[in-house]
Write an enzyme that holds these catalytic residues in place. Structure first.
Site, PDB file in Angstrom:
ATOM      1  N   GLY A   1       0.947  -1.150  -0.187  1.00 34.19           N
ATOM      2  CA  GLY A   1      -0.062   0.086  -0.173  1.00 34.19           C
ATOM      3  C   GLY A   1       0.828   1.294   0.001  1.00 34.19           C
TER       4      GLY A   1
ATOM      5  N   ARG B   1       0.571  -5.175  -5.893  1.00 36.83           N
ATOM      6  CA  ARG B   1       0.665  -6.341  -5.237  1.00 36.83           C
ATOM      7  C   ARG B   1       1.382  -7.182  -6.462  1.00 36.83           C
ATOM      8  NH1 ARG B   1      -1.540  -5.657  -0.485  1.00 36.83           N
ATOM      9  NH2 ARG B   1      -2.956  -3.949  -0.574  1.00 36.83           N
TER      10      ARG B   1
ATOM     11  N   ASP C   1       6.280  -4.925   5.890  1.00 36.03           N
ATOM     12  CA  ASP C   1       7.232  -5.940   5.981  1.00 36.03           C
ATOM     13  C   ASP C   1       7.032  -6.951   5.028  1.00 36.03           C
ATOM     14  OD1 ASP C   1       5.144  -6.222   7.473  1.00 36.03           O
ATOM     15  OD2 ASP C   1       5.888  -7.337   9.438  1.00 36.03           O
TER      16      ASP C   1
ATOM     17  N   THR D   1       4.360   2.337   5.594  1.00 34.69           N
ATOM     18  CA  THR D   1       3.149   1.840   5.624  1.00 34.69           C
ATOM     19  C   THR D   1       2.493   2.819   6.611  1.00 34.69           C
ATOM     20  OG1 THR D   1       1.589   0.169   6.498  1.00 34.69           O
ATOM     21  CG2 THR D   1       3.838   0.207   7.304  1.00 34.69           C
TER      22      THR D   1
ATOM     23  N   ASP E   1       0.392   2.005   8.693  1.00 34.11           N
ATOM     24  CA  ASP E   1      -0.249   1.339   9.799  1.00 34.11           C
ATOM     25  C   ASP E   1       0.401   1.088  10.974  1.00 34.11           C
ATOM     26  OD1 ASP E   1      -2.796   0.637   8.314  1.00 34.11           O
ATOM     27  OD2 ASP E   1      -1.513  -0.928   7.086  1.00 34.11           O
TER      28      ASP E   1
ATOM     29  N   ASP F   1       2.722  -1.144  11.656  1.00 33.68           N
ATOM     30  CA  ASP F   1       2.683  -2.424  12.205  1.00 33.68           C
ATOM     31  C   ASP F   1       3.854  -3.221  11.728  1.00 33.68           C
ATOM     32  OD1 ASP F   1       2.342  -2.566   9.502  1.00 33.68           O
ATOM     33  OD2 ASP F   1       0.482  -3.928   9.321  1.00 33.68           O
TER      34      ASP F   1
ATOM     35  N   ARG G   1      -4.861  -1.815  10.098  1.00 29.07           N
ATOM     36  CA  ARG G   1      -4.915  -3.152  10.083  1.00 29.07           C
ATOM     37  C   ARG G   1      -4.880  -3.829  11.153  1.00 29.07           C
ATOM     38  NH1 ARG G   1      -1.164  -5.619   5.363  1.00 29.07           N
ATOM     39  NH2 ARG G   1       0.478  -4.999   6.824  1.00 29.07           N
TER      40      ARG G   1
END
Lengths: 319, 319, 319, 319
Positions: D11, D72, D103, D125, D127, D129, D171
């Site tokens: 993303g 992707r 990651d 990202t 997120d 995360d 997420r």
């Protein structure tokens, strides 16, 4: 008419890119080829001209500045300059032009029209000082920038009970000061279109302070004097722990507001319509919410009129 | 400890309100009563003290400035001033204080602690010039304001192929210039912590121009000289159609960034924890992403150190 | 007339606070006393009425929402409700009212006027769906919020070559979609005022993609259908790696734009002028850049007309 | 090492462009040639590779999204995919790579390193995360967007005395909800890392309302459930005139904040340093304010840990 050229001239203004895009998109829809001319009239004379590719336009509507660059070029007032420009138009096969800039750039556009190359003008300047238009492309964005800045300054004025003198742009016109002043609840607005009375302002600020309203913002048009000068005047008539600040060049740039993008799109679109009708030497404006056009000569004899009702209203609000 | 007081001192900074709210909310959660003290140490001495109502706090986290107002009050350096302040604390039954301001305000806080009223300090200043903290409350917002301004200036620099000298705040510290310079891709950054070489910069700008990169932004810390002065220096070594601009007071105000709000919240929360432990005379910081505290005396002998790796990195980016 | 009351009704809109302030400031300048009425007509009936203090107004011009709160109160359609409201007006000695809200709230205002209490209405709604006004208070801010959001979405659409269907507010009106669509260069705009043809849109998007323009934004008015529904329709006619997103409630809040503040100030100012002339039952608008008024009854039979030239122009831009 | 390639994967996130620019600028300063690879690993395999021109980089530091596009490409998990990619690297003479993404994209980078092409990873990202980094590139901008949105929603919540359930991204991680919740003074924060108790929250909101605090914002991480679902749960335990809203895709785009630009610049700069040292298979992070690196394998076994002190602090603030 098969090919049209676009150039931007004078100081850059947010929304110029949206105008360029609108001209190019509408012209393409009408089957015309579109050329970009870099660096205003200087680039026209130098032949810095290139086909405006769709892909280039894609992300431009939201960008400040002008991707066609701008430059001052007083030499275009001379016939030699104009003839060199026309040579380039011939070379590239360009039949007509859209010129985006302040009314100074309309002189060049009118000369080209007189030489047989129709040129239509769009008012692109943050100063809102062009006649026969209520708003210029870039004014709303500059206003938005000035208002955001003054909102921030108000925080400090409030925290420290200070009087701030804030200088905004506008060259000889008070529009930016008037709108920004009303929008930020300025305790006083100083514009070139109206006299000002520093002792009276000082007295009013004292009265406000006694009434418990102990901070103030004075919005000052650059056409009157500098913030430093006004502060010095004010300090003669009272101790306001005053500060002077100038919003400065940030008012010329930035992502254009929705209003400026829509205004620029409408004007760019209409410019192509006028050219398609074989018209030139016309300056586009927005008057009473309608897109209009006037012969460029008419603008040269006319002055822009600021909305001074805003001034009077703001005075009522701060009696 | 039953009642704590909060005051803000020195220049206002975005996030001060978030810090006040955090102190008040955490203190309430611990069963403490919370008092606001208006106008810093001046208000303490004058007894301008009031219970901080929950309702007042509700919309403050997102507001710039300080709703407790701020003021300079050098008289608090004298014992008389301090004793008057302590009288007020007694009168209102306040046991301990949180002082939010630059490290100048820590002197007053330390005196109160020595008199038996624990005071904890929070670094609230946009200048990021407080020792033993990587970031001060307000720095991130000022940085954000400076970067938005420079982004706008870049539009005009690009449209007109100009060099802009942009002066940012920071008093004696280069932090704001370093961060804003890296974040906006400045072609040069000038800070008090490093020597500068105007002829070398002019030469570099010429080389950039020859390579087709014909606009530039030089971010200048106010601690070095003014933008006008630097521009005058630069103009001696080349013709860059340069402009000088000062971002000014807007850097002190505005809605605090998320970072500043979270940092202020953490620090305010931790201040209450320290007071609950019966500690005072401590300055809170954030070092290596951890909330820390140091005896205030240590700060008086120490200087803040700017992250000069940013300077070196930016030079590499602009070789 | 000695005392006037102000209330806000219906959905909140940015600029309502600026309108309240303008009414209060102008009324004070005319020697009137001003009362705030909380929670719209519900608060009127309940007597939640208080003198509007100058100090309260000071920082409101730049705040979103309405500090007088708003609430739905269908009971005011009944005579009993109205009589209770009038009792409260008598109790507080209020002679006349300013009502800020959508045209739904004008019914209550008209009833009060018929009962002998002049009420003037200001169009406060982000939806721009009030007749006899080109713009409502709050529209420009909602537009600005929508455009900022779509600009961000365009980043992802471009990075991932996707088609985004973005739903904006507007209830039954397409204005927000039209303006936001033009301002963001939307490849298609879907509004209730015009039919739409999903297969034709899909075909156009395919053609754009083949021409190398491989991302798109479709701006959809909530009055047509939801973003999810439209995406499902679109996906039947092609594989666009499409995403649906709804901008949502953020469009109702936020710091009002300069335009909204100035519009609200002008309208609030004019409302007091009308009341001073002993007039009531009038709805204020801005038409062709002039502040106007119309009898409220006229609005009930009339529909707002969106500027569909924007629709046609955008289609030309995306042929 | 003479030539390095850069790609973005997964993303898009604001600051990716600043990272690309930093890699390219530092690499140029070291005498390396730099290639851009479009569309992530898909473009690598397809050979969509081009020399990264200085001029292209000029205005990228302030742009959201990724100008190298992203896509992707699960096929890169297979050896065939990897070998095709390596063929392209050979063809273009590229020795080493910088991969910017979540990651997930580090698996591809590690495979290339194992094949002899050093690849270094940057956490890009929104997120937050990714293990072994306190912050990812894009998180601060997404946080800023979420906070601006919630500030606006708070206006309506306040005007109408409502409870808003606001869903933010992240997420599986609660970071965005935690930071945005603390920064906006959320009355409750719901994250995947902690259990939640809807009846207890409802009871707390009732208590707040009785204490006169009659609006609330609940910030909900998307990893828990949707805003609509949570609202439905909440409505079972009280009448809060509640609304559910999802901030949505806007969190992925937009002009990167100063923090994200500086973080991206530092990480990009450090990636080149690691490659110059002949290192690969390393993931760059920022831990306790220091730029660090870890072998990519270590990340695959590790989870990111949200700062749950924020959760506990916020609960104290809302007791």
């Amino acid at each position: 008419m098969k090919k049209i050229g676009i150039l931007t001239s004078g100081g850059d203004a947010p929304g110029m890119n949206a105008a360029i895009r609108a001209v190019a998109r509408r012209a393409s829809a009408e089957g015309l080829e579109v050329y970009g001319i870099n660096y205003g009239f200087a680039g026209l004379v130098a032949g810095d001209i290139f086909p405006l590719d769709e892909a280039v336009l894609d992300d431009k509507i939201a960008r400040g500045g002008t991707f066609l660059y701008s430059a001052r070029y007083p030499e275009f007032a001379n016939v030699e300059g104009q003839l060199k420009g026309i040579e380039q138009l011939k070379k590239f096969g360009i039949d007509a032009l859209v010129v985006i800039g302040g009314d100074g750039s309309y002189h060049g556009a009118l000369r080209l029209t007189e030489h047989g190359y129709n040129a239509v003008g769009l008012p692109g300047t943050i100063d809102n000082d062009v006649p026969y238009t209520d708003f210029t492309i870039g004014f709303d964005t500059a206003l938005s920038t000035a208002v955001e800045a003054i909102d921030k300054i108000r925080d400090t004025a409030t925290s420290h009970q200070r009087v701030f003198v804030v200088e905004v742009m506008g060259r000889g016109a008070g529009d930016l000061a008037l709108w920004a002043g009303v929008a930020t609840g300025a305790e006083a607005i100083i514009v070139p279109e109206r006299d000002y009375d520093v002792p009276a302002i000082a007295k009013k600020l004292e009265a406000f302070r006694e009434a418990g309203h102990d901070n103030a913002v004075i919005v000052l048009a650059e056409g009157v004097m500098s913030a430093q000068e006004f502060k010095a005047e004010l300090d003669k008539y009272g101790d306001f722990d005053s500060r002077a600040t100038t919003i400065g060049h940030v008012q010329r740039g930035g992502v254009p507001t929705a209003r400026d993008r829509v205004l620029a799109s409408k004007m760019g679109n209409y410019a192509v319509e006028l050219l398609l009708q074989g018209k030139g030497g016309l300056a586009i404006g927005i008057e009473n919410n309608q897109i209009t056009e006037h012969p460029m000569e008419e603008l040269f004899d006319e002055k822009h009129h600021a909305d001074l009702d805003l001034y009077d209203m703001n005075n009522k609000f701060n009696q």
